[in-house]
Design a protein around this motif. Structure first.
Motif, mmCIF file in Angstrom:
data_model
loop_
_atom_site.group_PDB
_atom_site.id
_atom_site.type_symbol
_atom_site.label_atom_id
_atom_site.label_comp_id
_atom_site.label_asym_id
_atom_site.label_seq_id
_atom_site.Cartn_x
_atom_site.Cartn_y
_atom_site.Cartn_z
ATOM 1 N N PRO A 75 2.413 -15.383 2.647
ATOM 2 C CA PRO A 75 1.801 -16.081 3.794
ATOM 3 C C PRO A 75 2.651 -16.032 5.064
ATOM 4 N N ARG A 76 3.976 -16.014 4.942
ATOM 5 C CA ARG A 76 4.825 -15.978 6.152
ATOM 6 C C ARG A 76 4.717 -14.654 6.902
ATOM 7 N N CYS A 77 4.186 -13.617 6.240
ATOM 8 C CA CYS A 77 4.107 -12.280 6.831
ATOM 9 C C CYS A 77 2.686 -11.871 7.204
ATOM 10 N N ARG A 78 1.732 -12.742 6.991
ATOM 11 C CA ARG A 78 0.341 -12.377 7.251
ATOM 12 C C ARG A 78 0.085 -12.186 8.744
ATOM 13 N N GLY A 79 -0.949 -11.412 9.045
ATOM 14 C CA GLY A 79 -1.319 -11.157 10.430
ATOM 15 C C GLY A 79 -0.626 -9.958 11.034
ATOM 16 N N ARG A 80 0.096 -9.196 10.227
ATOM 17 C CA ARG A 80 0.817 -8.024 10.716
ATOM 18 C C ARG A 80 0.195 -6.706 10.255
ATOM 19 N N GLY A 81 -0.920 -6.786 9.551
ATOM 20 C CA GLY A 81 -1.549 -5.571 9.040
ATOM 21 C C GLY A 81 -0.899 -5.021 7.784
ATOM 22 N N LEU A 82 -0.127 -5.863 7.095
ATOM 23 C CA LEU A 82 0.594 -5.377 5.916
ATOM 24 C C LEU A 82 -0.329 -5.061 4.748
ATOM 25 N N GLY A 83 -1.435 -5.778 4.618
ATOM 26 C CA GLY A 83 -2.380 -5.467 3.554
ATOM 27 C C GLY A 83 -2.917 -4.053 3.703
ATOM 28 N N THR A 84 -3.288 -3.696 4.924
ATOM 29 C CA THR A 84 -3.787 -2.345 5.200
ATOM 30 C C THR A 84 -2.701 -1.307 4.931
ATOM 31 N N LYS A 85 -1.498 -1.618 5.342
ATOM 32 C CA LYS A 85 -0.367 -0.706 5.155
ATOM 33 C C LYS A 85 -0.056 -0.503 3.669
ATOM 34 N N LEU A 86 -0.044 -1.574 2.907
ATOM 35 C CA LEU A 86 0.218 -1.471 1.468
ATOM 36 C C LEU A 86 -0.909 -0.728 0.752
ATOM 37 N N LEU A 87 -2.134 -0.982 1.157
ATOM 38 C CA LEU A 87 -3.275 -0.298 0.556
ATOM 39 C C LEU A 87 -3.197 1.206 0.823
ATOM 40 N N ALA A 88 -2.846 1.589 2.034
ATOM 41 C CA ALA A 88 -2.696 3.012 2.370
ATOM 42 C C ALA A 88 -1.581 3.649 1.537
ATOM 43 N N ALA A 89 -0.498 2.926 1.331
ATOM 44 C CA ALA A 89 0.606 3.446 0.510
ATOM 45 C C ALA A 89 0.160 3.613 -0.942
ATOM 46 N N ALA A 90 -0.648 2.682 -1.434
ATOM 47 C CA ALA A 90 -1.167 2.782 -2.799
ATOM 48 C C ALA A 90 -2.067 4.005 -2.931
ATOM 49 N N GLU A 91 -2.926 4.228 -1.949
ATOM 50 C CA GLU A 91 -3.813 5.395 -1.982
ATOM 51 C C GLU A 91 -3.010 6.691 -1.954
ATOM 52 N N LYS A 92 -1.954 6.718 -1.164
ATOM 53 C CA LYS A 92 -1.088 7.898 -1.106
ATOM 54 C C LYS A 92 -0.438 8.148 -2.476
ATOM 55 N N ALA A 93 0.011 7.088 -3.128
ATOM 56 C CA ALA A 93 0.613 7.226 -4.464
ATOM 57 C C ALA A 93 -0.415 7.743 -5.468
ATOM 58 N N CYS A 94 -1.649 7.305 -5.330
ATOM 59 C CA CYS A 94 -2.720 7.777 -6.225
ATOM 60 C C CYS A 94 -2.980 9.265 -6.018
ATOM 61 N N ARG A 95 -3.035 9.674 -4.772
ATOM 62 C CA ARG A 95 -3.243 11.099 -4.487
ATOM 63 C C ARG A 95 -2.090 11.932 -5.052
ATOM 64 N N ALA A 96 -0.872 11.416 -4.924
ATOM 65 C CA ALA A 96 0.296 12.130 -5.460
ATOM 66 C C ALA A 96 0.213 12.274 -6.977
ATOM 67 N N GLN A 97 -0.491 11.351 -7.632
ATOM 68 C CA GLN A 97 -0.691 11.400 -9.079
ATOM 69 C C GLN A 97 -1.937 12.215 -9.442
ATOM 70 N N GLY A 98 -2.591 12.784 -8.436
ATOM 71 C CA GLY A 98 -3.771 13.605 -8.675
ATOM 72 C C GLY A 98 -5.033 12.823 -8.967
ATOM 73 N N ARG A 99 -5.090 11.572 -8.550
ATOM 74 C CA ARG A 99 -6.264 10.725 -8.815
ATOM 75 C C ARG A 99 -7.329 10.956 -7.751
ATOM 76 N N SER A 100 -8.581 10.927 -8.176
ATOM 77 C CA SER A 100 -9.693 11.203 -7.263
ATOM 78 C C SER A 100 -10.313 9.945 -6.675
ATOM 79 N N ALA A 101 -9.978 8.778 -7.233
ATOM 80 C CA ALA A 101 -10.560 7.531 -6.734
ATOM 81 C C ALA A 101 -9.641 6.367 -7.082
ATOM 82 N N LEU A 102 -9.785 5.300 -6.311
ATOM 83 C CA LEU A 102 -9.077 4.051 -6.580
ATOM 84 C C LEU A 102 -10.124 2.959 -6.703
ATOM 85 N N CYS A 103 -10.071 2.218 -7.805
ATOM 86 C CA CYS A 103 -11.022 1.127 -8.012
ATOM 87 C C CYS A 103 -10.259 -0.190 -8.108
#
Length: 150
Positions: A75-103
């Motif tokens: 909560p002390r870090c909210r409002g900085r777009g960190l959720g979007t940033k973390l989600l993008a990093a997760a998607e990048k990690a999935c692509r690196a693992q050869g995954r075609s989708a994230l659910c």
């Protein structure tokens, strides 16, 4: 700065979990397993004061999809777009693992999370009945990670 989580991050992860969620929290034992296992990746975002948030993704060898297990921002870090940033990093990690989708699953009353997922291209693909501790169904979402065709 986003980096892979380590076992040394466990106390801070537990603090974020306690501050970010009132129900369905990840236990210390489960976090330890997730940080030690080869079938998951956990990433953390840090600032000068410490950990600001984390995302954990699960991989199943038999599936081309990955599953977003949890995403939380202190909560002390909210409002900085960190959720979007973390989600993008997760998607990048999935692509690196050869995954075609994230659910993922999201609580139907978690409007902020649902808005984040919708804005980043996730679509509803179903529901899981009685998924959460409070008896609520989960809304199941998915995003294709395949490159867009020209």
């Amino acid at each position: 700065m986003i980096r892979p989580a380590t076992l040394e991050d466990l106390p801070a992860l537990m603090e974020i979990e306690a501050r970010a969620f009132t129900h369905d929290r990840i236990s210390r034992r489960n976090f330890r397993h997730l940080l030690s296992g080869a079938n998951a990746v956990s990433l953390v975002d840090t600032d000068r004061q410490g950990l600001c948030g984390y995302v954990t993704v699960l991989f199943n060898r038999r599936s081309p999809r990955a599953r977003l297990y949890s995403l939380a921002v202190d909560p002390r870090c909210r409002g900085r777009g960190l959720g979007t940033k973390l989600l993008a990093a997760a998607e990048k990690a999935c692509r690196a693992q050869g995954r075609s989708a994230l659910c993922l699953e999201v609580h139907p009353r978690n409007a902020k999370a649902r808005r984040l997922y919708k804005q980043t291209g996730y679509r509803a693909i179903g529901r899981y009945p009685d998924f959460y501790e409070d008896g609520a169904d989960a809304v199941r979402l998915e995003k294709s990670l395949a490159p867009a065709k020209a």
